[in-house]
Design a protein around this motif. Sequence first.
Motif, mmCIF file in Angstrom:
data_model
loop_
_atom_site.group_PDB
_atom_site.id
_atom_site.type_symbol
_atom_site.label_atom_id
_atom_site.label_comp_id
_atom_site.label_asym_id
_atom_site.label_seq_id
_atom_site.Cartn_x
_atom_site.Cartn_y
_atom_site.Cartn_z
ATOM 1 N N ALA A 23 0.821 -1.216 0.000
ATOM 2 C CA ALA A 23 0.000 0.000 0.000
ATOM 3 C C ALA A 23 0.851 1.261 0.000
ATOM 4 N N ASN A 24 1.986 1.217 0.672
ATOM 5 C CA ASN A 24 2.838 2.404 0.761
ATOM 6 C C ASN A 24 4.004 2.370 -0.213
ATOM 7 N N GLY A 25 4.035 1.351 -1.070
ATOM 8 C CA GLY A 25 5.112 1.270 -2.048
ATOM 9 C C GLY A 25 6.487 1.176 -1.408
ATOM 10 N N THR A 26 6.558 0.517 -0.260
ATOM 11 C CA THR A 26 7.809 0.401 0.480
ATOM 12 C C THR A 26 8.704 -0.665 -0.149
ATOM 13 N N ALA A 27 9.929 -0.309 -0.422
ATOM 14 C CA ALA A 27 10.869 -1.271 -1.005
ATOM 15 C C ALA A 27 11.231 -2.339 0.018
ATOM 16 N N PHE A 28 11.159 -3.603 -0.387
ATOM 17 C CA PHE A 28 11.518 -4.688 0.517
ATOM 18 C C PHE A 28 11.839 -5.933 -0.298
ATOM 19 N N GLU A 29 12.501 -6.872 0.353
ATOM 20 C CA GLU A 29 12.801 -8.164 -0.253
ATOM 21 C C GLU A 29 11.957 -9.224 0.438
ATOM 22 N N PHE A 30 11.235 -10.013 -0.352
ATOM 23 C CA PHE A 30 10.432 -11.082 0.233
ATOM 24 C C PHE A 30 11.256 -12.362 0.265
ATOM 25 N N ARG A 31 11.361 -12.954 1.429
ATOM 26 C CA ARG A 31 12.127 -14.183 1.608
ATOM 27 C C ARG A 31 11.169 -15.295 2.029
ATOM 28 N N GLU A 32 10.839 -16.128 1.053
ATOM 29 C CA GLU A 32 9.839 -17.165 1.287
ATOM 30 C C GLU A 32 10.376 -18.244 2.216
ATOM 31 N N VAL A 33 9.533 -18.630 3.155
ATOM 32 C CA VAL A 33 9.865 -19.700 4.091
ATOM 33 C C VAL A 33 9.229 -20.990 3.579
ATOM 34 N N GLY A 34 10.063 -21.964 3.273
ATOM 35 C CA GLY A 34 9.561 -23.227 2.746
ATOM 36 C C GLY A 34 10.709 -24.188 2.512
ATOM 37 N N GLU A 35 10.367 -25.380 2.024
ATOM 38 C CA GLU A 35 11.370 -26.419 1.825
ATOM 39 C C GLU A 35 12.454 -26.001 0.839
ATOM 40 N N GLU A 36 12.104 -25.164 -0.122
ATOM 41 C CA GLU A 36 13.081 -24.764 -1.129
ATOM 42 C C GLU A 36 14.042 -23.684 -0.621
ATOM 43 N N HIS A 37 13.731 -23.129 0.562
ATOM 44 C CA HIS A 37 14.580 -22.065 1.112
ATOM 45 C C HIS A 37 14.855 -22.363 2.588
ATOM 46 N N PRO A 38 15.598 -23.432 2.867
ATOM 47 C CA PRO A 38 15.811 -23.840 4.265
ATOM 48 C C PRO A 38 16.471 -22.769 5.115
ATOM 49 N N GLN A 39 17.304 -21.931 4.500
ATOM 50 C CA GLN A 39 17.985 -20.891 5.272
ATOM 51 C C GLN A 39 16.997 -19.875 5.824
ATOM 52 N N ASN A 40 15.908 -19.630 5.085
ATOM 53 C CA ASN A 40 14.891 -18.691 5.566
ATOM 54 C C ASN A 40 14.122 -19.287 6.740
ATOM 55 N N ALA A 41 13.825 -20.580 6.648
ATOM 56 C CA ALA A 41 13.143 -21.251 7.748
ATOM 57 C C ALA A 41 14.017 -21.270 8.998
ATOM 58 N N GLU A 42 15.301 -21.490 8.807
ATOM 59 C CA GLU A 42 16.228 -21.503 9.942
ATOM 60 C C GLU A 42 16.275 -20.133 10.617
ATOM 61 N N PHE A 43 16.258 -19.082 9.799
ATOM 62 C CA PHE A 43 16.280 -17.736 10.375
ATOM 63 C C PHE A 43 15.035 -17.497 11.218
ATOM 64 N N VAL A 44 13.871 -17.868 10.681
ATOM 65 C CA VAL A 44 12.618 -17.651 11.408
ATOM 66 C C VAL A 44 12.596 -18.454 12.705
ATOM 67 N N GLN A 45 13.078 -19.681 12.649
ATOM 68 C CA GLN A 45 13.124 -20.507 13.868
ATOM 69 C C GLN A 45 13.952 -19.833 14.952
ATOM 70 N N ALA A 46 15.016 -19.169 14.546
ATOM 71 C CA ALA A 46 15.879 -18.501 15.516
ATOM 72 C C ALA A 46 15.314 -17.155 15.961
ATOM 73 N N ALA A 47 14.585 -16.490 15.064
ATOM 74 C CA ALA A 47 14.130 -15.130 15.341
ATOM 75 C C ALA A 47 12.865 -15.070 16.189
ATOM 76 N N HIS A 48 12.011 -16.075 16.070
ATOM 77 C CA HIS A 48 10.702 -16.061 16.736
ATOM 78 C C HIS A 48 10.663 -17.121 17.832
ATOM 79 N N PRO A 49 10.091 -16.813 18.997
ATOM 80 C CA PRO A 49 10.081 -17.788 20.091
ATOM 81 C C PRO A 49 9.338 -19.075 19.770
ATOM 82 N N ALA A 50 8.397 -19.005 18.806
ATOM 83 C CA ALA A 50 7.674 -20.211 18.390
ATOM 84 C C ALA A 50 8.006 -20.596 16.955
#
Length: 217
Positions: A23-50
């Motif tokens: 909505a605000n046209g904010t520049a960002f990079e989308f990092r999909e969490v899934g089997e094809e991107h295990p590094q993103n899933a690992e980051f989320v596991q570390a970043a969020h308590p659940a």
Amino acid sequence: MTLALYGHPFSSYTWKALIPLYANGTAFEFREVGEEHPQNAEFVQAAHPAGKFPVLVDGDITVIEATSVVEHLALRHPGPAPLIPEDPAQASVTRMLDRVFDNYVMGGVMRVVMAYIVGKNGPDPAEVTAGKEGLLRAYRWIERWLEANTLPPHVSLVTCAAAPSLFYADWIERIPEDCPRLAALRAELLALPPVARCVDDARPYRPLFPPGAPDRD
């Protein structure tokens, strides 16, 4: 540094974080969490308590929980979309409605969805019934609220919470005829370009919807 959002295109709470960015046209990079991107899933596991997403990274700041992501964007990356009203009283109402849509609309959706995920031999009928009854109760509360009040202008925190929750809730339990304002709100939200973009990007994942996605929307 460019913002990075970790999430999945089919996730309602990821939509909640994507809508204000679009909505605000904010520049960002989308990092999909899934089997094809295990590094993103690992980051989320570390970043969020659940280990849940979405997770927003803004330089050296990491923000978890979708509502907090919207609040952070409103504060640090404002744009034409009034995510949080400036008036404190209106902001309070906005936050109240955010909790209603998250806890009682999306909450009802997730109760039914989890019944299908957990029920290997079929969902627990009592859980499905309870989830749907909870949705109907929430629908009618929101309908009464809409009859007596006015929503903040789009795109606000309410938009970000209501759009994904109503999208999926109507798949679980159709908004009844005695809630015309709520049905109209759902249609209005799905027509907003930031929301329509989320809907379109999620189309390839519809077969993943545990109760079965309807052939509409």
